[in-house]
Every structure is written in structure tokens, then in C-alpha cells.
Scaffold this motif. Structure first.
Motif, PDB file in Angstrom:
ATOM      1  N   ALA A 215      15.514  44.278  85.732  1.00  0.00           N
ATOM      2  CA  ALA A 215      15.032  43.266  84.708  1.00  0.00           C
ATOM      3  C   ALA A 215      15.126  43.751  83.460  1.00  0.00           C
ATOM      4  N   ALA A 216      14.161  44.786  83.229  1.00  0.00           N
ATOM      5  CA  ALA A 216      13.925  45.358  81.946  1.00  0.00           C
ATOM      6  C   ALA A 216      14.650  46.403  81.485  1.00  0.00           C
ATOM      7  N   GLY A 217      15.356  47.119  82.438  1.00  0.00           N
ATOM      8  CA  GLY A 217      16.393  48.420  82.048  1.00  0.00           C
ATOM      9  C   GLY A 217      15.237  49.673  81.821  1.00  0.00           C
ATOM     10  N   THR A 218      14.026  49.490  82.132  1.00  0.00           N
ATOM     11  CA  THR A 218      13.115  50.736  82.050  1.00  0.00           C
ATOM     12  C   THR A 218      12.147  50.375  82.960  1.00  0.00           C
ATOM     13  N   SER A 219      11.398  51.709  83.124  1.00  0.00           N
ATOM     14  CA  SER A 219      10.301  51.823  83.933  1.00  0.00           C
ATOM     15  C   SER A 219       8.904  51.960  83.389  1.00  0.00           C
ATOM     16  N   ARG A 220       9.065  51.691  82.013  1.00  0.00           N
ATOM     17  CA  ARG A 220       7.733  51.597  81.383  1.00  0.00           C
ATOM     18  C   ARG A 220       7.792  50.461  80.383  1.00  0.00           C
ATOM     19  N   PHE A 221       6.951  49.503  80.349  1.00  0.00           N
ATOM     20  CA  PHE A 221       7.169  48.364  79.680  1.00  0.00           C
ATOM     21  C   PHE A 221       6.327  48.123  78.461  1.00  0.00           C
ATOM     22  N   SER A 222       6.857  48.797  77.402  1.00  0.00           N
ATOM     23  CA  SER A 222       6.134  48.758  76.184  1.00  0.00           C
ATOM     24  C   SER A 222       6.466  47.628  75.202  1.00  0.00           C
ATOM     25  N   GLY A 223       7.325  46.550  75.623  1.00  0.00           N
ATOM     26  CA  GLY A 223       7.467  45.453  74.979  1.00  0.00           C
ATOM     27  C   GLY A 223       6.327  44.457  75.433  1.00  0.00           C
ATOM     28  N   ARG A 224       6.662  43.206  75.624  1.00  0.00           N
ATOM     29  CA  ARG A 224       5.805  42.065  75.967  1.00  0.00           C
ATOM     30  C   ARG A 224       5.362  42.496  77.463  1.00  0.00           C
ATOM     31  N   PRO A 225       4.188  42.294  77.650  1.00  0.00           N
ATOM     32  CA  PRO A 225       3.525  42.759  78.914  1.00  0.00           C
ATOM     33  C   PRO A 225       4.223  41.886  80.308  1.00  0.00           C
ATOM     34  N   LEU A 226       4.222  42.379  81.424  1.00  0.00           N
ATOM     35  CA  LEU A 226       4.670  41.837  82.539  1.00  0.00           C
ATOM     36  C   LEU A 226       3.345  41.115  83.200  1.00  0.00           C
ATOM     37  N   VAL A 227       3.612  40.053  83.710  1.00  0.00           N
ATOM     38  CA  VAL A 227       2.516  39.334  84.654  1.00  0.00           C
ATOM     39  C   VAL A 227       2.814  39.374  85.759  1.00  0.00           C
ATOM     40  N   GLY A 228       1.514  39.405  86.678  1.00  0.00           N
ATOM     41  CA  GLY A 228       1.648  39.028  88.018  1.00  0.00           C
ATOM     42  C   GLY A 228       0.934  38.093  88.456  1.00  0.00           C
ATOM     43  N   SER A 229       1.245  37.432  89.584  1.00  0.00           N
ATOM     44  CA  SER A 229       0.125  36.322  90.032  1.00  0.00           C
ATOM     45  C   SER A 229       0.167  36.314  91.408  1.00  0.00           C
ATOM     46  N   TYR A 230      -1.037  36.052  91.833  1.00  0.00           N
ATOM     47  CA  TYR A 230      -1.547  35.786  93.045  1.00  0.00           C
ATOM     48  C   TYR A 230      -1.732  34.559  93.882  1.00  0.00           C
ATOM     49  N   THR A 231      -1.232  34.072  94.658  1.00  0.00           N
ATOM     50  CA  THR A 231      -1.343  32.684  95.487  1.00  0.00           C
ATOM     51  C   THR A 231      -2.439  33.045  96.516  1.00  0.00           C
ATOM     52  N   LEU A 232      -3.535  31.749  96.269  1.00  0.00           N
ATOM     53  CA  LEU A 232      -4.646  31.892  97.159  1.00  0.00           C
ATOM     54  C   LEU A 232      -4.446  30.456  97.722  1.00  0.00           C
ATOM     55  N   THR A 233      -4.948  30.467  99.082  1.00  0.00           N
ATOM     56  CA  THR A 233      -5.028  29.260  99.589  1.00  0.00           C
ATOM     57  C   THR A 233      -5.858  29.170 100.713  1.00  0.00           C
ATOM     58  N   GLU A 234      -6.675  27.854 100.781  1.00  0.00           N
ATOM     59  CA  GLU A 234      -7.822  27.583 101.750  1.00  0.00           C
ATOM     60  C   GLU A 234      -7.508  28.378 103.049  1.00  0.00           C
ATOM     61  N   GLY A 235      -8.716  29.203 103.738  1.00  0.00           N
ATOM     62  CA  GLY A 235      -8.375  29.599 104.820  1.00  0.00           C
ATOM     63  C   GLY A 235      -8.039  30.941 105.119  1.00  0.00           C
ATOM     64  N   SER A 236      -7.664  31.450 103.966  1.00  0.00           N
ATOM     65  CA  SER A 236      -7.374  32.764 103.830  1.00  0.00           C
ATOM     66  C   SER A 236      -8.368  33.678 102.961  1.00  0.00           C
ATOM     67  N   ASP A 237      -8.698  34.980 103.411  1.00  0.00           N
ATOM     68  CA  ASP A 237      -9.366  35.763 102.789  1.00  0.00           C
ATOM     69  C   ASP A 237      -8.843  36.649 101.668  1.00  0.00           C
ATOM     70  N   GLU A 238      -7.484  36.415 101.575  1.00  0.00           N
ATOM     71  CA  GLU A 238      -6.853  37.468 100.840  1.00  0.00           C
ATOM     72  C   GLU A 238      -5.546  36.683 100.241  1.00  0.00           C
ATOM     73  N   PRO A 239      -5.251  37.143  99.394  1.00  0.00           N
ATOM     74  CA  PRO A 239      -3.826  36.478  98.857  1.00  0.00           C
ATOM     75  C   PRO A 239      -2.798  36.372  99.617  1.00  0.00           C
ATOM     76  N   VAL A 240      -1.816  35.368  99.759  1.00  0.00           N
ATOM     77  CA  VAL A 240      -0.904  35.089 100.536  1.00  0.00           C
ATOM     78  C   VAL A 240       0.593  34.995 100.063  1.00  0.00           C
ATOM     79  N   GLY A 241       0.508  35.302  98.652  1.00  0.00           N
ATOM     80  CA  GLY A 241       1.654  35.304  98.161  1.00  0.00           C
ATOM     81  C   GLY A 241       1.655  36.127  96.369  1.00  0.00           C
ATOM     82  N   TYR A 242       2.788  36.534  96.143  1.00  0.00           N
ATOM     83  CA  TYR A 242       2.765  37.226  95.010  1.00  0.00           C
ATOM     84  C   TYR A 242       4.173  37.043  93.981  1.00  0.00           C
ATOM     85  N   SER A 243       3.869  36.930  93.029  1.00  0.00           N
ATOM     86  CA  SER A 243       5.252  36.706  91.951  1.00  0.00           C
ATOM     87  C   SER A 243       4.878  37.800  90.645  1.00  0.00           C
ATOM     88  N   ILE A 244       5.968  38.315  90.282  1.00  0.00           N
ATOM     89  CA  ILE A 244       6.067  39.261  88.891  1.00  0.00           C
ATOM     90  C   ILE A 244       7.035  38.589  87.955  1.00  0.00           C
TER      91      ILE A 244
END
Length: 347
Positions: A215-244
Motif C-alpha cells: 500500500a505504501a510502497g516502502t518498508s519504513r513509514f516516515s509519512g503519516r503514521p500507520l494505525v492498528g486496531s484490536y477488537t475486544l469482545t466479552e468472554g475473551s481474554d485476548e483480542p479476537v481481531g486486528y486491523s491495520i
């Protein structure tokens, strides 16, 4: 949409933006996105910031809650979990780029779904980790929080390289109702992103790293920063999903290049890229090479409930940013209708 925008929905497009909203680079308080997934037709999403009259950080927060309250009965929403934590995110002097955003998701044949975005830094950057920890404890999701931070945050003080930037809640009481925790990764490379993704079971860190590099055409992201998200749901002790989320507009020369990269990513995952072209045609008639920022982000969603790819689209209500050299990753000043001005903070 008019409920969300309120009195600002009737403003003339020739008028300047009433508030430096951080939803979009040109301060339009609305952003669109098309979410592609293999289990159902693409869905349309609208992210918006309700503005007070006159707008201010505090007035916008009140307007945001007023909008949510107006939708509860109309669409049968649940604010139980929001009510459990809203006092933590309430202050007379909100700090940061926003206080409260709302998201509407339109799926084929279904009533719209709602999500709210709260600002963990609303009381200051240094308060964000404790604030989020308390919110997750109240929602019975705090068990894995410190472990998540220990495994994701790079060495150094939290807030310098990795920041907790969004706390999102589905306005739903169903078993799949989510809390999503977003971390912004400043000055990251593919190894940092892979490390952040690795904490979620079932997520292939190499796939995440490859998506970002393509997507970025590079392996180092010196422009605007990347954002990651973690999906949490009741009943699970760890994230069940991830997005970048890759801010593709910071790594291309123009929107034609952004479109071509987005199309390549959609095809790579087996999605109909023609739908993206249809959406772009509805937003603008200008040549894509005449600006940059119409496609601000692309994201990869992994894990339940709907893995896939999302392409984000700017309304360009107030300005079009001119094309730029890829060697200049920082934000450029927009070209407005009849004037030129600089932009304020950028998400």
C-alpha cells in the motif's frame, strides 16, 4: 446524515469549514468508506463529527451525544456500555484532535449500525493509558490490557512512538458487540507493525507487513503514521481481531496512484474493484492525477466478524490537495475554491 450534521448540513459549500474537524484533511466533518468482505456485499460506512452551534470542543461533544440520543429509539440502539464509561471521557476542557465521533454502517437489507469513537487523550496524552484501563475494567475487558500494551508498545515512554488514539464502542448489546482499541505507530517500519499484529491469535504478521509495504510502497513509514486496531469482545481474554490502517495519501504522488494501489490490493484479496471506481465517480469528476487525498486510507481487517479490505474516501468538500512528489511525505496545503490556506492537525 442531516441528523448528524445538524444546522451545519445546510451550509453553502462556498463557505469555509465551520470547525477544523480532524475527520478529513480539509476539515470536512464527514468521511466515507467502502468495506469489502467475502461473506456479503460491500457496505458503506460514514464517519462523522457532530458540530455544536457555534462549534467548540465542548459544544461538539454535547452535539455528538445529542445525535446518539436521537438515534437510540429510532434504531433500537443500546448505550449501556457507553453510559458505563462516558464519564471517563467527559471533561470541561477536552484536549486532543476530537472528543466524540460517530460511525454509521449501511449493510444490504439491514438497518444501519452505529459505533462511537472516544478520544483516550481527551484529558491529556499522559492520562490515556490509565483512562483506557479503567474503561476496559468497567466493561469487564481489562484482563488482557496490560499484556497487550507490554507486547505491542515499543521500548520508550508510551505516547512518544505508540499512542492510544481511539476507543470505539458498538452501540449494540449482541454477542458480537465490540470494543476496538486503536494505536497509532509513529516512525514505524514493517518489523514494528508485524510485532504489533503478532499478539492476535490467527493473524499472520507477514501478511500484515506485506499489505502495508504494498500500500505504501516502502518498508519504513516516515509519512503519516500507520494505525492498528484490536477488537475486544466479552468472554475473551485476548483480542479476537486486528486491523491495520495505511494512510496511503501520504505515500503516493496523486489519487490515480492511490486508486491503482487500492485496486491492486482489492484484486489480490478477490474483491470487485469496479465498485471502488463507481464510488469515486460519485464523489468527484476531476481527473485523479489533479489531486491527492481523495483516498486517504486503505485497511486490512483480519479476524471475526468480517475480514476484508476497506477503502476510505474523502468528500473534498472544502479543498483539493495538489499532487506532490513522493519524496515529500508531509501534508501539503490545500487548493481551495477561490483561496489558499494551510491545514490544521491531521489524523
Amino acid at each position: 446524515m442531516m441528523d448528524l450534521l445538524g444546522s451545519n448540513g445546510s451550509r453553502l459549500l462556498s463557505e469555509p469549514p465551520p470547525w477544523p474537524s480532524n475527520v478529513a484533511d480539509d476539515h470536512t466533518p464527514v468521511e466515507y468508506s467502502v468495506a469489502f468482505n467475502g461473506a456479503e456485499p460491500p457496505s458503506l460506512r460514514i464517519l462523522g463529527e457532530a458540530l455544536g452551534s457555534p462549534p467548540s470542543a465542548q459544544a461538539n461533544m454535547r452535539a455528538g451525544y445529542k445525535f446518539i440520543d436521537s438515534q437510540v429509539t429510532k434504531f433500537g440502539l443500546s448505550t449501556k456500555r457507553l453510559n458505563a464509561v462516558k464519564d471517563l471521557f467527559a471533561t470541561e476542557q477536552p484536549q486532543g484532535a476530537f472528543a466524540l465521533w460517530s460511525s454509521l454502517v449501511f449493510r444490504s437489507g439491514r438497518a444501519p449500525e452505529f459505533k462511537v469513537y472516544l478520544n483516550p487523550e481527551v484529558r491529556g496524552v499522559d492520562q490515556a493509558p490509565a483512562l483506557v484501563g479503567e474503561a476496559l475494567d468497567r466493561l469487564k475487558l481489562g484482563g488482557s490490557y496490560q499484556s497487550l500494551l507490554d507486547r505491542v508498545i515499543r521500548p520508550g515512554e508510551l505516547g512518544l512512538q505508540d499512542r492510544i488514539s481511539f476507543f470505539a464502542l458498538d452501540l449494540d448489546d449482541g454477542p458480537q458487540a465490540r470494543v476496538k482499541l486503536y494505536l497509532t505507530h509513529h516512525h514505524a517500519d514493517v518489523h514494528d507493525i508485524a510485532r504489533a499484529a503478532r499478539v492476535v491469535s490467527g493473524v499472520d504478521p507477514s501478511e500484515v507487513a506485506e499489505f502495508c509495504s504494498l500500500a505504501a510502497g516502502t518498508s519504513r513509514f516516515s509519512g503519516r503514521p500507520l494505525v492498528g486496531s484490536y477488537t475486544l469482545t466479552e468472554g475473551s481474554d485476548e483480542p479476537v481481531g486486528y486491523s491495520i490502517y495505511v494512510p496511503i495519501r501520504s505515500y503516493v504522488s496523486d489519487d490515480q496512484e492511490a486508486r491503482d494501489k487500492a485496486v491492486a490490493l482489492l484484486k489480490r484479496y478477490g474483491f470487485d474493484a469496479g465498485i471502488l471506481d463507481q464510488a469515486l465517480a460519485q464523489l468527484t469528476q476531476r481527473p485523479l492525477r489533479d489531486g491527492v487525498g481523495l483516498i486517504p486510507h486503505v485497511s486490512l481487517r483480519l479476524g471475526p466478524p468480517r475480514p476484508g479490505v476497506t477503502v476510505y474516501l474523502s468528500a473534498e468538500t472544502y479543498s483539493v490537495f495538489p499532487p506532490r512528489s513522493k519524496q515529500i511525505p508531509a501534508a501539503r496545503s490545500p487548493v481551495e475554491r477561490g483561496s489558499t490556506r494551510t491545514t490544521a492537525t491531521i489524523r
